[in-house]
Structures are given as structure tokens and as C-alpha cells.
Design an enzyme around this catalytic site. Sequence first.
Site, PDB file in Angstrom:
ATOM      1  NE  ARG A   1      -2.351   1.071   3.683  1.00 47.30           N
ATOM      2  CZ  ARG A   1      -3.184   1.015   4.703  1.00 47.30           C
ATOM      3  NH1 ARG A   1      -4.464   0.615   4.598  1.00 47.30           N
ATOM      4  NH2 ARG A   1      -2.617   1.036   5.837  1.00 47.30           N
TER       5      ARG A   1
ATOM      6  CE  LYS B   1      -1.618   5.281   6.816  1.00 48.60           C
ATOM      7  NZ  LYS B   1      -2.915   5.561   7.595  1.00 48.60           N
TER       8      LYS B   1
ATOM      9  CD  GLU C   1     -11.295   6.915   6.239  1.00 43.36           C
ATOM     10  OE1 GLU C   1     -10.899   5.576   6.432  1.00 43.36           O
ATOM     11  OE2 GLU C   1     -11.047   7.862   5.545  1.00 43.36           O
TER      12      GLU C   1
END
Length: 305
Positions: free
Chosen positions: A58, A157, A191
Site C-alpha cells: 500500500r 495514505k 470513516e
Amino acid sequence: MDITEKIWMDGELVDWKDAKVHIMTHALHYGGGVFEGLRVYDTARGRAIFRLRDHMRRFFNSAKTIYLDIPYSLDELCEAVKETVRVNGPKADYIRPLAYYGTGVIGLNPVNLPTRVAIACVHMGAYLGEEQQKKGVRLITSSWEKPSNRAAALQAKICGNYINSVLARLEAVHHGADEALMLNSEGNVAEGTGENVFMVKDGRIYTTPLSAGILEGITRNSIMEIARDIGYEVTEKDITRTELYMADEVFMTGTAAEVLPVRMIDEHPIGNGSPGPVTVELQKMFSDIVHGRNEKYMKWLEFVD
Ligand code: PMP
């Protein structure tokens, strides 16, 4: 955060106090960096990093989104993470890899800038507190909207993405809550500031879809797999704020937060206001898995020594 001894910076281990960046670092001004967060756990077979390769994959994918070239291979960085954990001794339980655009220009275009890479470890313990981890957290719905997938690369991210989370978290803190719940531009649940959200209703488990504008959490993915393996139906669907108020159980997942029960949202108790049976079951299973007490999921543990 408790500090540790050494930080891996651009291929070398340096003392914590020497891990510095130049003030003209592009990423410091504009947020052009990417990061990961991983946990290290004690097991009977020694210390293990949870889903190391998935986190680092990721990391590379996040970097790709901002055209940041990481001058190391996936294998090299996985090894560097393990080495950083090894040299920092037993108290390091959380790992923070970071890659970012370095110095060279004042304008926005980072195209020819060098990439800098670092890996730090800290002692974190329970992210929002021991008591909260057991009894559940109090959330407020943030007045800050989660950007849409049109406005930001939310499955990456990226450092700069996180100012939205920081604003929401500050709002929660100033209102005396533990954490903030973020809604998207549709008014649906996205979230937490650093956690994915799940609800339990009539024995079924639901979580928000990527289209709601969330990070595809590795803990989220793990919990979906574990829950399905023990017979729960798990569905990704849009969830409204009201549905959460009316849910039997709500919990959050994240590397830092692990499996975190939610006991109250906007002063509404969730269920009877204490962690429900499904949350507790999954929390216990997750804890067994990360501590190497469940053979079936050993595939997720990367031993450090
Ligand atoms: N959402 C956001 C915005 C996050 O920062 C995180 C933490 N990485 C998560 C969800 C949970 O993801 P993971 O389970 O991979 O830590």
C-alpha cells in the site's frame, strides 16, 4: 509516544535525535508524502509484524498516486522495516514508514525533487487509551466533511490528506469526545480520522464501501475475512448517521486502534452503551491472531528475528 533509539533514514540507521529534515522540504509545505502505520506484537515465537508486505505494498501504491519514485524495492523496504524493529528493542510496538518529496523548489511542482524515505518506531500502547479499548469510545460526528473521491486520492495514505482528519480530531478533543466520525458529501458515513467503521445489526455486519471515500484499511480487510470465516455475513454498503445511532453495535478498526468498540455517538448510547457480543468476539479473535495464538492466520505474521 515513547521514543526509541534509531531511525532508518535513506538507507542508514541514525540516532533518534539526528533524524532531521531541512526546513525547505517540499512535503513539509505542501503535504507531498506518503506513510504507513504498522504494529509489532509479541508472540510465543518472538516478535511479529502484522501484514508487513500488505502495508508496504500500500505504501508503494500510495507513492505511485503522487508520482513519488521510491528508490528501493518492496523487498528492500520490508527488510529495512524489520531491521529498524530489531535494533530498537522490545518496547517498539508501532512502525511509521514515510516517503516524501525533499528539497529543491519553492513552487508546487515536485517533479524533479529527490525522494526521501524514513522508517521510525515508537511505543504507542492503546491508541485511544486502555479504558477506551475495553469499554468503548465516545464519538462525535465531525462538522468537517470528508472530501470526496473526486477531491482527493483517499485510498492512498498521503500526508496532505490528513489535515482533514486532524481538523476532525481537534473538534472531537475540544468537545470532550474520544474520536470523530466523518461523513462524506452525501451525508453518509465515511470513516473515523484514522479508523474504518463497522456496524452490527440483527446479527449481520456492515461496513462502508470504498466509494464512501475511505482508506481501504488492512485491519478492515482482516476483520471482514475473520468474520466471514466464522460465519457472519459481511456487507459493504452506504451507512447513514441515523443507522449508526440505531445499530446494535458499532466498532472501528485500524492498525493503531485495532478493534475498538464504540459506546456512544453524539451522546446516543449504541446498543446498551457497552461493547456488544460480536465486537467482543472479533476483538478477542483479532488479539489472538496478532499474538500468534491462531494457527490459521499465521500467514499474516512476519517474524522479526
Ligand atoms: N482510515 C484512515 C483514514 C486511516 O488513516 C487508517 C489508518 N491507516 C485506517 C482507516 C485504517 O487502516 P489500517 O487498518 O490499514 O490501519
